[in-house]
Design a protein around this motif. Structure first.
Motif, PDB file in Angstrom:
ATOM      1  N   GLN A   1     -11.645  -3.317  58.049  1.00  0.00           N
ATOM      2  CA  GLN A   1     -12.066  -4.833  58.783  1.00  0.00           C
ATOM      3  C   GLN A   1     -10.760  -5.585  58.031  1.00  0.00           C
ATOM      4  OE1 GLN A   1     -11.770  -6.242  62.022  1.00  0.00           O
ATOM      5  NE2 GLN A   1     -13.373  -5.015  63.266  1.00  0.00           N
ATOM      6  N   LEU A   2     -11.081  -5.061  57.068  1.00  0.00           N
ATOM      7  CA  LEU A   2     -10.903  -5.487  55.295  1.00  0.00           C
ATOM      8  C   LEU A   2      -9.130  -5.136  54.285  1.00  0.00           C
ATOM      9  CD1 LEU A   2     -13.344  -5.386  52.217  1.00  0.00           C
ATOM     10  CD2 LEU A   2     -12.886  -7.359  53.351  1.00  0.00           C
ATOM     11  N   LEU A   3      -8.821  -4.308  55.367  1.00  0.00           N
ATOM     12  CA  LEU A   3      -7.946  -3.671  55.467  1.00  0.00           C
ATOM     13  C   LEU A   3      -6.839  -4.240  56.355  1.00  0.00           C
ATOM     14  CD1 LEU A   3      -5.634  -1.404  55.207  1.00  0.00           C
ATOM     15  CD2 LEU A   3      -6.154   0.236  56.816  1.00  0.00           C
ATOM     16  N   LEU A   4      -7.502  -4.898  57.710  1.00  0.00           N
ATOM     17  CA  LEU A   4      -7.010  -4.694  58.868  1.00  0.00           C
ATOM     18  C   LEU A   4      -6.339  -6.652  58.281  1.00  0.00           C
ATOM     19  CD1 LEU A   4      -8.199  -3.561  61.490  1.00  0.00           C
ATOM     20  CD2 LEU A   4      -5.884  -3.012  60.889  1.00  0.00           C
ATOM     21  N   LYS A   5      -6.613  -7.075  57.464  1.00  0.00           N
ATOM     22  CA  LYS A   5      -6.666  -8.283  56.707  1.00  0.00           C
ATOM     23  C   LYS A   5      -5.874  -8.579  55.527  1.00  0.00           C
ATOM     24  CE  LYS A   5     -11.235 -10.607  57.588  1.00  0.00           C
ATOM     25  NZ  LYS A   5     -12.771 -10.649  56.741  1.00  0.00           N
ATOM     26  N   GLY A   6      -5.463  -7.715  55.220  1.00  0.00           N
ATOM     27  CA  GLY A   6      -4.704  -7.038  54.244  1.00  0.00           C
ATOM     28  C   GLY A   6      -4.709  -7.193  52.737  1.00  0.00           C
ATOM     29  N   PRO A   7      -3.280  -7.250  52.251  1.00  0.00           N
ATOM     30  CA  PRO A   7      -3.933  -7.810  50.716  1.00  0.00           C
ATOM     31  C   PRO A   7      -3.840  -9.080  50.298  1.00  0.00           C
ATOM     32  CG  PRO A   7      -1.471  -7.088  51.012  1.00  0.00           C
ATOM     33  CD  PRO A   7      -2.210  -6.671  52.563  1.00  0.00           C
ATOM     34  N   ASN A   8      -5.067  -9.487  49.379  1.00  0.00           N
ATOM     35  CA  ASN A   8      -5.166 -11.105  48.623  1.00  0.00           C
ATOM     36  C   ASN A   8      -3.772 -10.351  48.179  1.00  0.00           C
ATOM     37  OD1 ASN A   8      -5.950  -9.801  46.264  1.00  0.00           O
ATOM     38  ND2 ASN A   8      -7.649  -9.832  46.529  1.00  0.00           N
TER      39      ASN A   8
END
Length: 184
Positions: free
Chosen positions: A80-87
């Motif tokens: 789920q964090l990966l799908l939000k993309g890089p910060n």
């Protein structure tokens, strides 16, 4: 043996003996400097960071990035964090994702040494690098069974088309130290 050949053998022997004798540097005790080395976690060790795989160059291999999490991160949470993309900090370092912005995880489940991920897109829409980002992120976080990441299998499926069972993380570059995101 001729005199010239004997002298050549003697010179080579002397050079070799000098090399084997040492270079004159005295031994020293261990001097601890900096933080301890980090890298691939032991099989079965608790994961205290979210390990996410982002791209740094088109067509390259995804690179591991450790985001501080303060506790164990499951494969479900990491994907789920990966799908939000890089910060922002990760983007400034040149990291990006090849996953389209509209892709979501419809379903993620784990079992003993297995992760099942169903995405909201047809898998043929994803580049091999994008698929590898998902697979590597899933297997390098907490998955039941305490298996090494290379033994965890991922079943990928999408909205249509043929599913891709038993995917494994094919990133072989274990000598690249993982990048860490600074804590804000």
């Amino acid at each position: 043996m001729t005199m010239r050949r004997a002298m050549a053998v003697s010179a080579v022997s002397a050079a070799l003996l000098g090399t084997l004798a040492g270079c004159g540097i005295e031994p020293t005790d261990v001097v601890e400097v900096g933080l301890p080395a980090t890298g691939v976690k032991r099989p079965g060790a608790r994961v205290e960071d979210a390990v996410l795989y982002f791209a740094s160059q088109p067509g390259g291999v995804p690179l591991p990035l450790h985001r501080p999490a303060g506790g164990e991160v499951t494969a479900e949470e990491a994907v789920q964090l990966l799908l939000k993309g890089p910060n922002d900090a990760e983007r400034m370092r040149g990291l990006y994702t090849e996953l389209p912005r509209d892709v979501r995880a419809v379903e993620i489940g784990t079992g003993q040494g297995k992760v099942k991920i169903r995405l909201s897109t047809d898998l043929v829409r994803l580049t091999p690098l994008a698929r590898m980002q998902v697979v590597c992120t899933a297997v390098h976080n907490a998955v039941p069974g305490d298996l090494p990441a290379e033994d965890v299998k991922v079943d990928l499926s999408g909205t249509s088309g043929k599913p891709m069972p038993d995917q494994t993380c094919q990133v072989k570059d274990t000598f690249t130290p993982p990048m860490s995101t600074p804590t804000p």
